[in-house]
Design a protein around this motif. Structure first.
Motif, PDB file in Angstrom:
ATOM      1  N   TYR A 102     -34.306 -50.650 -48.055  1.00 11.81           N
ATOM      2  CA  TYR A 102     -34.565 -49.707 -48.904  1.00 11.81           C
ATOM      3  C   TYR A 102     -33.314 -48.714 -48.973  1.00 11.81           C
ATOM      4  O   TYR A 102     -33.062 -48.347 -47.797  1.00 11.81           O
ATOM      5  CB  TYR A 102     -35.872 -49.032 -48.927  1.00 11.81           C
ATOM      6  N   THR A 103     -32.810 -48.232 -49.948  1.00 17.21           N
ATOM      7  CA  THR A 103     -31.676 -47.218 -49.975  1.00 17.21           C
ATOM      8  C   THR A 103     -32.589 -45.900 -49.317  1.00 17.21           C
ATOM      9  O   THR A 103     -31.813 -45.197 -48.610  1.00 17.21           O
ATOM     10  CB  THR A 103     -31.105 -47.050 -50.991  1.00 17.21           C
ATOM     11  N   PRO A 141     -39.017 -45.799 -48.042  1.00 18.03           N
ATOM     12  CA  PRO A 141     -39.760 -46.736 -48.978  1.00 18.03           C
ATOM     13  C   PRO A 141     -41.155 -46.224 -49.355  1.00 18.03           C
ATOM     14  O   PRO A 141     -41.721 -47.030 -50.186  1.00 18.03           O
ATOM     15  CB  PRO A 141     -39.889 -47.943 -47.923  1.00 18.03           C
ATOM     16  N   SER A 184     -37.727 -56.189 -45.146  1.00 17.25           N
ATOM     17  CA  SER A 184     -37.594 -55.449 -46.443  1.00 17.25           C
ATOM     18  C   SER A 184     -37.649 -54.086 -46.539  1.00 17.25           C
ATOM     19  O   SER A 184     -37.170 -53.358 -47.442  1.00 17.25           O
ATOM     20  CB  SER A 184     -38.904 -56.115 -47.117  1.00 17.25           C
ATOM     21  N   ALA A 185     -38.398 -53.341 -45.803  1.00 21.19           N
ATOM     22  CA  ALA A 185     -38.367 -52.085 -45.606  1.00 21.19           C
ATOM     23  C   ALA A 185     -37.103 -51.295 -45.283  1.00 21.19           C
ATOM     24  O   ALA A 185     -36.794 -50.313 -45.867  1.00 21.19           O
ATOM     25  CB  ALA A 185     -39.649 -51.389 -44.775  1.00 21.19           C
ATOM     26  N   ASN A 221     -32.927 -45.309 -43.584  1.00 19.77           N
ATOM     27  CA  ASN A 221     -33.420 -44.817 -44.752  1.00 19.77           C
ATOM     28  C   ASN A 221     -34.322 -43.600 -44.797  1.00 19.77           C
ATOM     29  O   ASN A 221     -34.901 -42.905 -45.379  1.00 19.77           O
ATOM     30  CB  ASN A 221     -33.846 -45.724 -45.727  1.00 19.77           C
TER      31      ASN A 221
END
Length: 608
Positions: A90-91, A94, A86-87, A129
């Protein structure tokens, strides 16, 4: 006309002739054994060594592949973690909350790996990211971002165009303790988006060189694991990590064979000075384990059993032949030596009263005579030493018995003087009477043993003195079997234990304590316990006192001289299986147990 002996010719003793003859024969036999055994066994040993080398390399290959699977499965579990995935999606970065979740996840997974026997000193997760999570107690990676990591491994261009499988490489990791860079083996694996296979980050794990070498080092301390380009990944010498493998011909040969494993024998252009060398692919076919095998020191004994049997038979024949020639050469001339040897064996077996009787007038007879003189002197010295040692033990025991605490005499006389000055003549009279009775019992006209009831009476007298002189109203409780009252024990065995209870149990703690003496026996052992309800001792104090009782000598700063003397006297008399032992609880009790042998009493104490 008889030939005369040439007096100018040097005399050669028989022993020298015998030694020269045996030495010449032995040299001949050793040379024969060496030549024949080498011809018989060299080929067999080489074949056995080759088989052993292949067996070893196959087993180690399986072990390293298992380790590789464990590393791959663990990194898969980490990268498939929902919080990390999930982290990674992130674009932008996070944020600290998600970063902390990733860090905690890595910490938990690293701890879990350690519980399963996998130790990774340093791990790092670098996301595209910008988020970076690195765990390492004593080292850190030389890059701090995803792009830096790709650049370090020369993957920047390739990372954007194609799928990159996991791989092993050498990384210069900074040791935070020495502040020096150290080459270490790392496992590098990318994190991909599951549908588009877009790269989201890279996971780098440090692998301990020693942990891997433990699994392969038993084959040879010269084992190495190298990559296809010749970089050394694992070695017994950590300084070699990252260096280029020196035997390029061997590396080219292994790569060209396209085989999972193999063994090379007697090929100096490939193996150098090593007769046998085995290799196999490891780490998911991304590296090669190369293991030299010295069959002279690592040959399999079971595979050369026939050789050993042949060699043993030959040695036996050689020994029998040497003995035969020795007997012929020595003959009657060795009779004196044999006679002296037999005499020495008798003396060695314990027959010290025997003496050597010479059968000739040679140097052996002279030697036997001097041995007789030596035995006479040893016997005299041994007898004198035994007497001295016995006298020394008697003096030591009597000295221990005489070490009655002088403070008892001084303090009691002070109390008598104080009572007289205060016109308390009745108290003074009773004190003097008790003190006189105490010393009468303690001295006992020089007798070393007294009945148990007299020892109890001595204790009662001591308690009465303490009551009169110090106003200490200590109660004495006795539980003693009737048949033990007249049983003889070493004088002053119990009184020092009661005195110790006063000094260390009641002093400064209470004046109305209770001392309990129990005595009982079984068929072979008499057990007496002295228990007080004083301040007690800490466990470490009990351990220290028990250890002190087992010491061979008094220490300069000891506070338990009385206990030591009693224990030492018992050990001198009966042996180390008897003596004192102590148990205690703080503010509860202290119990001193006296263990003595029990004898049936028929006039005098005799063994059961």
């Amino acid at each position: 006309m008889k030939a005369k002996r040439n007096n100018n010719k040097p005399y050669v003793p028989f022993q020298r002739k015998l030694i020269l003859g045996i030495a010449s024969l032995t040299v001949f036999l050793v040379i024969a054994v060496a030549v024949i055994s080498y011809q018989l066994a060299s080929r067999k040993i080489e074949e056995a060594a080759a088989l052993q080398s292949e067996s070893n390399i196959t087993f180690v290959q399986s072990t390293l592949n298992t380790l590789y699977d464990e590393i791959e499965n663990w990194t898969t579990e980490v990268l498939q973690s929902p919080s990390i995935r999930s982290a990674a999606e992130y674009t932008d970065s996070p944020g600290p909350v998600v970063h902390n979740l990733i860090f905690l996840r890595l910490m938990n997974m690293t701890s879990k790996a350690l519980e399963n026997g996998l130790r990774f000193p340093t791990v790092g997760l670098y996301l595209m990211n910008g988020d970076v999570s690195e765990i390492g107690t004593t080292s850190s990676f030389p890059f701090s971002s995803y792009d830096d990591c790709l650049a370090y491994f020369s993957l920047s261009e390739a990372a954007s165009t194609k799928y990159i499988p996991a791989f092993f490489s050498i990384c210069s990791i900074k040791d935070t303790q020495s502040d020096k860079p150290l080459n270490r083996l790392v496992y590098v694996r990318f994190l991909y988006e599951q549908v588009t296979m877009k790269k989201l980050g890279v996971f780098v794990v440090e692998i301990e060189n020693d942990a891997i070498f433990e699994k392969i080092g038993y084959i040879s301390n010269r084992c190495v694991v190298i990559s296809e380009d010749g970089t050394i990944l694992v070695s017994s010498n950590p300084r070699e990590l990252g260096a280029t493998y020196s035997n390029k011909n061997l590396l080219d040969y292994i790569v060209s064979q396209s085989r999972m494993s193999g063994t090379i024998t007697n090929n100096e252009s490939l193996t150098g000075d090593t007769k046998i060398l085995s290799y196999c692919s490891v780490f998911g076919n991304s590296g090669y384990l190369i293991a030299p095998f010295d069959y002279y020191s690592e040959m399999n004994r079971l595979d050369v059993e026939d050789y050993l049997k042949s060699l043993l038979v030959f040695i036996l024949i050689s020994v029998v032949t040497a003995i035969f020639f020795t007997i012929i050469l020595s003959g009657r001339l060795s009779a004196s030596i044999q006679q002296l040897t037999a005499f020495v064996k008798h003396v060695y077996s314990g027959q010290f009263n025997e003496r050597y009787t010479a059968s000739g007038n040679d140097e052996i007879a002279y030697l036997g005579e001097k041995i007789n003189d030596m035995l006479d002197k040893i016997e005299t010295a041994s007898r004198e030493r035994e007497i001295d040692l016995k006298n020394q033990q008697i003096m030591e025991l009597r000295l221990m018995q005489s070490q009655i605490n002088p403070h008892l005499l001084y303090n009691t006389l002070d109390s008598v003087l104080w009572a007289i000055q205060n016109d308390n003549t009745e108290n003074a009279t009773e004190l003097i009477g008790s003190l006189s009775g105490f010393f009468r019992l303690a001295l006992s006209r020089g007798v070393e043993r007294i009945p148990l009831q007299k020892e109890i009476r001595l204790v009662e007298t001591y308690i009465n003195i303490q009551r009169l002189a110090r106003n200490q109203n200590v109660t004495l409780i006795k539980t003693i079997q009737d048949d033990l009252l007249d049983y003889s024990i070493i004088k002053l065995t119990l009184q020092p234990l009661v005195e110790n209870a006063y000094l260390h149990g009641f002093a400064g703690y209470r004046d109305d304590g209770t001392i309990t003496i129990n005595a009982s026996h079984d068929e072979t052992c008499l057990t007496i316990t002295v228990t007080d309800n004083g301040i007690g001792m800490m466990p470490d104090e009990v351990e220290a006192v028990n250890a002190y009782l087992q010491a061979n000598s008094l220490s300069d700063n000891s506070h338990s001289v009385g206990l030591f003397n009693v224990n030492r006297r018992i050990i001198h008399e009966y042996g180390r299986e008897y003596g004192l032992s102590i148990v205690s609880e703080v503010s509860e009790y202290t119990t001193v147990t006296v263990k003595l042998p029990y004898f049936m009493t028929t006039g005098e104490n005799t063994y059961v």
